[in-house]
Design a protein around this motif. Sequence first.
Motif, short mmCIF file in Angstrom:
data_model
loop_
_atom_site.label_atom_id
_atom_site.label_comp_id
_atom_site.label_asym_id
_atom_site.label_seq_id
_atom_site.Cartn_x
_atom_site.Cartn_y
_atom_site.Cartn_z
N SER A 47 0.82 -1.22 0.00
CA SER A 47 0.00 0.00 0.00
C SER A 47 0.85 1.26 0.00
O SER A 47 0.42 2.29 -0.52
CB SER A 47 -0.95 0.02 1.20
OG SER A 47 -0.23 0.16 2.40
N PHE A 54 -1.72 0.79 -3.33
CA PHE A 54 -2.75 1.12 -2.35
C PHE A 54 -4.12 0.66 -2.81
O PHE A 54 -4.89 0.10 -2.05
CB PHE A 54 -2.76 2.62 -2.07
CG PHE A 54 -3.77 3.03 -1.04
CD1 PHE A 54 -3.49 2.89 0.31
CD2 PHE A 54 -5.00 3.54 -1.42
CE1 PHE A 54 -4.43 3.26 1.26
CE2 PHE A 54 -5.94 3.90 -0.48
CZ PHE A 54 -5.66 3.77 0.86
N LYS A 58 -6.50 -2.07 -1.02
CA LYS A 58 -7.88 -1.66 -0.70
C LYS A 58 -8.88 -2.64 -1.31
O LYS A 58 -9.85 -3.03 -0.66
CB LYS A 58 -8.14 -0.25 -1.21
CG LYS A 58 -9.44 0.32 -0.80
CD LYS A 58 -9.58 1.76 -1.26
CE LYS A 58 -10.95 2.30 -0.90
NZ LYS A 58 -11.13 3.66 -1.39
N GLU A 59 -8.61 -3.08 -2.53
CA GLU A 59 -9.49 -4.05 -3.19
C GLU A 59 -9.43 -5.41 -2.50
O GLU A 59 -10.46 -6.04 -2.27
CB GLU A 59 -9.07 -4.19 -4.66
CG GLU A 59 -9.91 -5.16 -5.45
CD GLU A 59 -9.42 -5.28 -6.89
OE1 GLU A 59 -9.57 -6.39 -7.43
OE2 GLU A 59 -8.88 -4.32 -7.43
N THR A 62 -11.31 -5.67 0.90
CA THR A 62 -12.78 -5.69 0.90
C THR A 62 -13.33 -7.10 0.73
O THR A 62 -14.53 -7.30 0.88
CB THR A 62 -13.33 -4.77 -0.21
OG1 THR A 62 -12.83 -5.20 -1.47
CG2 THR A 62 -12.97 -3.33 0.05
#
Length: 125
Positions: A47, A54, A58-59, A62
């Motif tokens: 990240s 990043f 982030k993906e 989730t």
Amino acid sequence: MKKQRPVNLDLTTISMPVTATASILHRVTGVAMFFALIFVIWAWAVSLSSAEGFALVKEVMTSFIAKFIAWGTITMLLYHLLGGIRHLIMDMGHWEELESGKLSAKITIALWIVLAVLAGVWLWF
């Protein structure tokens, strides 16, 4: 010396006291956090490498699996912290009696379960 002694290899029949369970959980969570750091360090490194990195983290974070790993890491950290505080208090000479030791172990485990549920709610909702 007689070498024949009873051996119980059926671990499901052994009943450990709550104090032993609390102590073993403290050790297990310490080791598990060491291995969980692999995931955490990877996420930090990727990240911070670039904007694309990043976005990738982030993906990934989730997804259900990543949230489950994060929840497991948080709950391990919470128990290890609570167990560590309990051990520090015992090192200062408190809760060393049988009854107070059992009570502190039960409170530590109960508080950990409550905090683990709250961490799950915080992560998923």
